[in-house]
Design a protein around this motif. Structure first.
Motif, PDB file in Angstrom:
ATOM      1  N   ASP A 229       0.820  -1.211   0.000  1.00 28.89           N
ATOM      2  CA  ASP A 229       0.000   0.000   0.000  1.00 28.89           C
ATOM      3  C   ASP A 229       0.854   1.262   0.000  1.00 28.89           C
ATOM      4  OD1 ASP A 229      -2.185  -1.666   0.014  1.00 28.89           O
ATOM      5  OD2 ASP A 229      -2.577  -1.423   2.171  1.00 28.89           O
ATOM      6  N   ILE A 230       1.935   1.253   0.781  1.00 31.82           N
ATOM      7  CA  ILE A 230       2.831   2.408   0.828  1.00 31.82           C
ATOM      8  C   ILE A 230       3.471   2.635  -0.537  1.00 31.82           C
ATOM      9  CG2 ILE A 230       5.015   3.252   1.792  1.00 31.82           C
ATOM     10  CD1 ILE A 230       4.103   1.902   4.464  1.00 31.82           C
ATOM     11  N   LEU A 231       3.895   1.545  -1.198  1.00 35.42           N
ATOM     12  CA  LEU A 231       4.490   1.683  -2.526  1.00 35.42           C
ATOM     13  C   LEU A 231       3.494   2.236  -3.535  1.00 35.42           C
ATOM     14  CD1 LEU A 231       6.734  -1.486  -2.859  1.00 35.42           C
ATOM     15  CD2 LEU A 231       7.468   0.894  -2.810  1.00 35.42           C
TER      16      LEU A 231
ATOM     17  N   ASN B  71       2.467   6.029  -7.143  1.00 33.47           N
ATOM     18  CA  ASN B  71       1.363   6.581  -7.926  1.00 33.47           C
ATOM     19  C   ASN B  71       0.997   8.004  -7.517  1.00 33.47           C
ATOM     20  OD1 ASN B  71       1.147   4.355  -9.531  1.00 33.47           O
ATOM     21  ND2 ASN B  71      -0.478   3.420  -8.343  1.00 33.47           N
ATOM     22  N   ASP B  72       0.793   8.236  -6.238  1.00 33.88           N
ATOM     23  CA  ASP B  72       0.306   9.535  -5.798  1.00 33.88           C
ATOM     24  C   ASP B  72       1.421  10.572  -5.685  1.00 33.88           C
ATOM     25  OD1 ASP B  72      -2.117   8.267  -5.714  1.00 33.88           O
ATOM     26  OD2 ASP B  72      -2.160   8.065  -3.532  1.00 33.88           O
TER      27      ASP B  72
ATOM     28  N   LEU C 271       3.352   8.346 -11.107  1.00 35.00           N
ATOM     29  CA  LEU C 271       3.707   7.385 -12.162  1.00 35.00           C
ATOM     30  C   LEU C 271       2.496   6.633 -12.709  1.00 35.00           C
ATOM     31  CD1 LEU C 271       7.003   5.887 -10.717  1.00 35.00           C
ATOM     32  CD2 LEU C 271       6.742   7.672 -12.433  1.00 35.00           C
ATOM     33  N   GLN C 272       1.412   6.591 -11.973  1.00 33.36           N
ATOM     34  CA  GLN C 272       0.190   5.904 -12.406  1.00 33.36           C
ATOM     35  C   GLN C 272       0.456   4.454 -12.824  1.00 33.36           C
ATOM     36  OE1 GLN C 272      -2.725   7.356 -11.836  1.00 33.36           O
ATOM     37  NE2 GLN C 272      -1.490   9.024 -11.033  1.00 33.36           N
ATOM     38  N   MET C 273       1.180   3.744 -11.970  1.00 31.10           N
ATOM     39  CA  MET C 273       1.480   2.343 -12.248  1.00 31.10           C
ATOM     40  C   MET C 273       0.323   1.465 -11.793  1.00 31.10           C
ATOM     41  SD  MET C 273       5.464   2.194 -11.059  1.00 31.10           S
ATOM     42  CE  MET C 273       5.812   0.587 -11.698  1.00 31.10           C
ATOM     43  N   THR C 274       0.035   0.438 -12.579  1.00 36.23           N
ATOM     44  CA  THR C 274      -0.957  -0.552 -12.164  1.00 36.23           C
ATOM     45  C   THR C 274      -0.288  -1.522 -11.195  1.00 36.23           C
ATOM     46  OG1 THR C 274      -0.424  -2.139 -13.909  1.00 36.23           O
ATOM     47  CG2 THR C 274      -2.068  -0.422 -14.433  1.00 36.23           C
TER      48      THR C 274
ATOM     49  N   MET D 215       3.721  -2.499 -10.960  1.00 31.83           N
ATOM     50  CA  MET D 215       4.513  -2.478  -9.723  1.00 31.83           C
ATOM     51  C   MET D 215       5.170  -3.829  -9.461  1.00 31.83           C
ATOM     52  SD  MET D 215       2.727  -0.074  -6.868  1.00 31.83           S
ATOM     53  CE  MET D 215       2.749  -1.447  -5.805  1.00 31.83           C
ATOM     54  N   HIS D 216       4.418  -4.890  -9.641  1.00 32.25           N
ATOM     55  CA  HIS D 216       5.001  -6.227  -9.428  1.00 32.25           C
ATOM     56  C   HIS D 216       6.157  -6.464 -10.395  1.00 32.25           C
ATOM     57  CE1 HIS D 216       2.403  -8.256  -6.458  1.00 32.25           C
ATOM     58  NE2 HIS D 216       1.546  -7.308  -6.814  1.00 32.25           N
TER      59      HIS D 216
END
Length: 138
Positions: free
Chosen positions: A17-19, A24-25, A29-32, A36-37
């Motif tokens: 959640d922190i990542l 993203n915020d 970066l707006q990563m899905t 991220m994985h």
């Protein structure tokens, strides 16, 4: 053991959640989740590979270094195996998931490995003794 696993699951969920918030915020970066994985596990994997490569290269130069590398690889495999078996027991309710079972399983590996080391040491000592005797009488 289930409590330990749930403890680590909670930690990983919080890190996840922190990542998401950080990447993203904060960084925008707006990563899905899949992105991220891909990146996080890729970075962890390549960092682990670099560490293992450096340690293996160093160990290979030591006397019996290949034995050390094989032991570390086998120990890592055994760690994964014993915990996978315990988790499987919890998921299927076939047996009891207990941390003690995993530890005892690893102690079994260590005990039999020490038997291997003792037998190997005995053979090395006998071989050195035979060489010394041959050299003395040649």
């Amino acid at each position: 053991m289930k409590d330990w696993i749930m403890f680590f699951v909670d930690i990983m969920n919080n890190v996840h959640d922190i990542l998401i918030i950080l990447l993203n915020d904060v960084l925008g970066l707006q990563m899905t989740d899949k992105d991220m994985h891909f990146w996080i596990m890729g970075i962890i994997g390549i960092a682990t590979f670099a560490f293992v490569y450096i340690v293996s290269k160093w160990l290979s130069k030591l006397p019996y270094g290949i034995h050390l590398i094989a032991f570390l690889y086998t120990f890592t495999f055994m760690l994964v195996l014993v915990f996978a078996i315990e988790i499987q027991q919890a998921l299927t309710s076939r047996g009891n998931m207990e941390f003690a079972d995993a530890i005892i399983g690893l102690w079994g590996f260590f005990a039999l490995f020490l038997v291997y080391v003792a037998i190997s040491a005995l053979f090395i000592c006998v071989r050195l003794l035979v060489r010394k005797i041959k050299k003395k009488y040649s």
